[in-house]
Design a protein around this motif. Structure first.
Motif, mmCIF file in Angstrom:
data_model
loop_
_atom_site.group_PDB
_atom_site.id
_atom_site.type_symbol
_atom_site.label_atom_id
_atom_site.label_comp_id
_atom_site.label_asym_id
_atom_site.label_seq_id
_atom_site.Cartn_x
_atom_site.Cartn_y
_atom_site.Cartn_z
ATOM 1 N N ILE A 274 13.940 -0.931 -0.570
ATOM 2 C CA ILE A 274 13.557 -2.271 -0.102
ATOM 3 C C ILE A 274 12.085 -2.531 -0.387
ATOM 4 N N GLU A 275 11.260 -1.526 -0.120
ATOM 5 C CA GLU A 275 9.827 -1.709 -0.370
ATOM 6 C C GLU A 275 9.541 -1.853 -1.866
ATOM 7 N N GLY A 276 10.175 -1.005 -2.678
ATOM 8 C CA GLY A 276 9.878 -1.018 -4.107
ATOM 9 C C GLY A 276 10.429 -2.229 -4.836
ATOM 10 N N ASN A 277 11.585 -2.724 -4.397
ATOM 11 C CA ASN A 277 12.243 -3.809 -5.119
ATOM 12 C C ASN A 277 12.081 -5.182 -4.479
ATOM 13 N N VAL A 278 11.632 -5.228 -3.209
ATOM 14 C CA VAL A 278 11.467 -6.504 -2.526
ATOM 15 C C VAL A 278 10.018 -6.742 -2.133
ATOM 16 N N LEU A 279 9.445 -5.792 -1.373
ATOM 17 C CA LEU A 279 8.100 -6.011 -0.855
ATOM 18 C C LEU A 279 7.039 -5.907 -1.949
ATOM 19 N N GLN A 280 7.078 -4.829 -2.746
ATOM 20 C CA GLN A 280 6.041 -4.639 -3.755
ATOM 21 C C GLN A 280 6.013 -5.737 -4.813
ATOM 22 N N PRO A 281 7.161 -6.238 -5.311
ATOM 23 C CA PRO A 281 7.077 -7.385 -6.232
ATOM 24 C C PRO A 281 6.406 -8.604 -5.615
ATOM 25 N N VAL A 283 4.077 -8.387 -3.320
ATOM 26 C CA VAL A 283 2.659 -8.029 -3.264
ATOM 27 C C VAL A 283 2.005 -8.229 -4.620
ATOM 28 N N GLN A 284 2.666 -7.783 -5.689
ATOM 29 C CA GLN A 284 2.081 -7.818 -7.016
ATOM 30 C C GLN A 284 2.186 -9.189 -7.670
ATOM 31 N N GLN A 285 2.916 -10.113 -7.042
ATOM 32 C CA GLN A 285 3.096 -11.427 -7.638
ATOM 33 C C GLN A 285 1.761 -12.159 -7.766
ATOM 34 N N ARG A 286 0.898 -12.036 -6.746
ATOM 35 C CA ARG A 286 -0.393 -12.715 -6.763
ATOM 36 C C ARG A 286 -1.542 -11.741 -6.928
ATOM 37 N N ALA A 287 -1.279 -10.458 -6.901
ATOM 38 C CA ALA A 287 -2.356 -9.481 -7.034
ATOM 39 C C ALA A 287 -2.380 -8.940 -8.451
ATOM 40 N N VAL A 288 -2.069 -7.680 -8.618
ATOM 41 C CA VAL A 288 -2.094 -7.053 -9.932
ATOM 42 C C VAL A 288 -0.973 -6.031 -9.979
ATOM 43 N N SER A 289 -0.286 -5.973 -11.095
ATOM 44 C CA SER A 289 0.807 -5.031 -11.274
ATOM 45 C C SER A 289 0.264 -3.753 -11.907
ATOM 46 N N LEU A 290 0.188 -2.693 -11.101
ATOM 47 C CA LEU A 290 -0.350 -1.430 -11.580
ATOM 48 C C LEU A 290 0.782 -0.567 -12.131
ATOM 49 N N PRO A 291 0.630 -0.024 -13.320
ATOM 50 C CA PRO A 291 1.638 0.908 -13.835
ATOM 51 C C PRO A 291 1.744 2.126 -12.926
ATOM 52 N N PRO A 292 2.960 2.551 -12.568
ATOM 53 C CA PRO A 292 3.103 3.686 -11.648
ATOM 54 C C PRO A 292 2.417 4.953 -12.138
ATOM 55 N N ALA A 293 2.485 5.229 -13.445
ATOM 56 C CA ALA A 293 1.847 6.442 -13.960
ATOM 57 C C ALA A 293 0.337 6.391 -13.760
ATOM 58 N N MET A 294 -0.268 5.221 -14.003
ATOM 59 C CA MET A 294 -1.708 5.082 -13.797
ATOM 60 C C MET A 294 -2.074 5.303 -12.336
ATOM 61 N N LEU A 295 -1.277 4.743 -11.441
ATOM 62 C CA LEU A 295 -1.551 4.905 -10.018
ATOM 63 C C LEU A 295 -1.393 6.348 -9.574
ATOM 64 N N LEU A 296 -0.377 7.029 -10.099
ATOM 65 C CA LEU A 296 -0.144 8.422 -9.727
ATOM 66 C C LEU A 296 -1.295 9.310 -10.182
ATOM 67 N N PHE A 297 -1.702 9.173 -11.445
ATOM 68 C CA PHE A 297 -2.777 10.024 -11.961
ATOM 69 C C PHE A 297 -4.119 9.668 -11.338
ATOM 70 N N SER A 298 -4.313 8.407 -10.957
ATOM 71 C CA SER A 298 -5.548 8.051 -10.269
ATOM 72 C C SER A 298 -5.599 8.710 -8.895
#
Length: 344
Positions: A274-281, A283-298
């Motif tokens: 629910i969080e990944g497919n409903v809430l996070q989209p 959130v990212q609609q008006r913010a910024v869509s971060l690639p998961p790999a970039m976020l993980l390695f950061s």
């Protein structure tokens, strides 16, 4: 004459490189202070997000800030009075129940092929817990655990939220004149993205904590309120936080029955979906869509460089860095020749 000019040029470049090296060393020594300042900036963005409805209605900035600070203080005080004792008792229950839950799981798996795996996992978890406590203690001492640093963090949040243009203009004065307009636009975009990301993330944390608490209560897992609080707080750390939050819930559910642990696992998977497919989209609609790999390695990079405080601030740091790189480097102005060719 030419050799003298070359010698002066080489000397000037060497001095610039030396000065940059010294500056980098000084900044590295001030890492704790820089993280404290960035934490105040993140807090100021939260205050700015809460102030926006009042500012849009024409309220002065000082009045909007005063109303938001008083409202947040009253809200936290009300939550502490209403749920403080219950949360404290459930967190205390968690600390006493988790070791027993771990022992019960080891006893049930004794003699099974998973026994060596559980022993290794226990040893690694113990060492990671000890290291985490040590790092957390260092963070508390160096970056905000003392009363003075915590007070500086709160005051810095209020100062940044009260006069953001003053600090923005001061930062722009450090840049070359020809680059100030582009840097100003990049700072505005990064601040906007950070505010939207923080607002959406706070909503996602609240929803996640509520869903986890209710689902654990329905399943009969001990200390559901404490588990929901842990899940909501750790949800601020993307990818890794939800996985860590699921461990104590599954252990406590296993003390009830293996079937309860299975249902708890299913509940966590559904909540994360629910969080990944409903809430996070959203959130990212008006913010910024971060690639998961970039976020993980950061996250791994920040934890290696700065410890626990780096993990907590890795996501907002990545948001700002992603937007700044995109605005200052990726989206370059087209050359006049390219524009003419595109028009023809």
């Amino acid at each position: 004459m030419q050799s003298t000019y070359r010698h002066q040029t080489f000397t000037e470049k060497a001095m610039i490189v030396l000065a940059l090296g010294v500056l980098g060393l000084v900044l590295w020594q001030l890492t704790g202070l820089l993280l404290l300042i960035f934490g105040a900036v993140v807090g100021a963005c939260i205050l700015q997000t809460c102030m926006t409805p009042l500012l849009n209605r024409g309220a002065p900035r000082w009045l909007a800030l005063l109303i938001v600070v008083i409202a947040l203080a009253l809200l936290l005080a009300g939550i502490s009075v209403a749920f403080g004792s219950q949360v404290a008792s459930e967190l205390e229950a968690l600390t006493s129940l988790l070791p027993d839950a771990w022992e019960q799981m080891q006893e049930r798996l004794e003699g099974s092929p998973l026994e060596p795996l559980m022993e290794n996992a226990g040893e690694r978890a113990g060492s990671m817990f000890e290291n985490g406590i040590a790092q957390f203690g260092m963070v508390v001492v160096s970056m905000g655990g003392s009363l003075v640093n915590f007070f500086a963090l709160i005051v810095g949040m209020i100062y940044f939220a009260a006069q953001p243009n003053v600090y923005r203009q001061g930062l722009l004065l450090l840049a070359p004149i020809k680059s100030r307009d582009k840097l100003a636009h990049a700072l505005d975009e990064s601040g906007k993205a950070l505010r939207f990301w923080l607002g959406g993330q706070l909503v996602a944390m609240a929803v996640t904590g509520l869903l986890v608490g209710v689902s654990m209560w329905l399943l009969g897992v001990p200390a559901p309120l404490g588990l929901g609080l842990i899940a909501g707080l750790l949800d601020f750390v993307p990818l890794v936080g939800p996985l860590i939050a699921a461990i104590p819930a599954l252990l406590l559910a296993y003390t009830v029955s293996p079937e309860t642990a299975l249902f708890a696992l299913i509940a966590y998977v559904i909540i994360q979906q629910i969080e990944g497919n409903v809430l996070q989209p959203l959130v990212q609609q008006r913010a910024v869509s971060l690639p998961p790999a970039m976020l993980l390695f950061s996250l791994f990079a920040a934890s290696t460089l700065f410890g626990v405080s780096g993990v907590l601030l890795a996501a907002p740091l990545t948001v700002i860095g992603f937007v700044l790189v995109n605005e200052l480097y990726v989206q370059r102005d087209e050359e006049p020749g390219e524009q003419n060719s595109a028009q023809t």
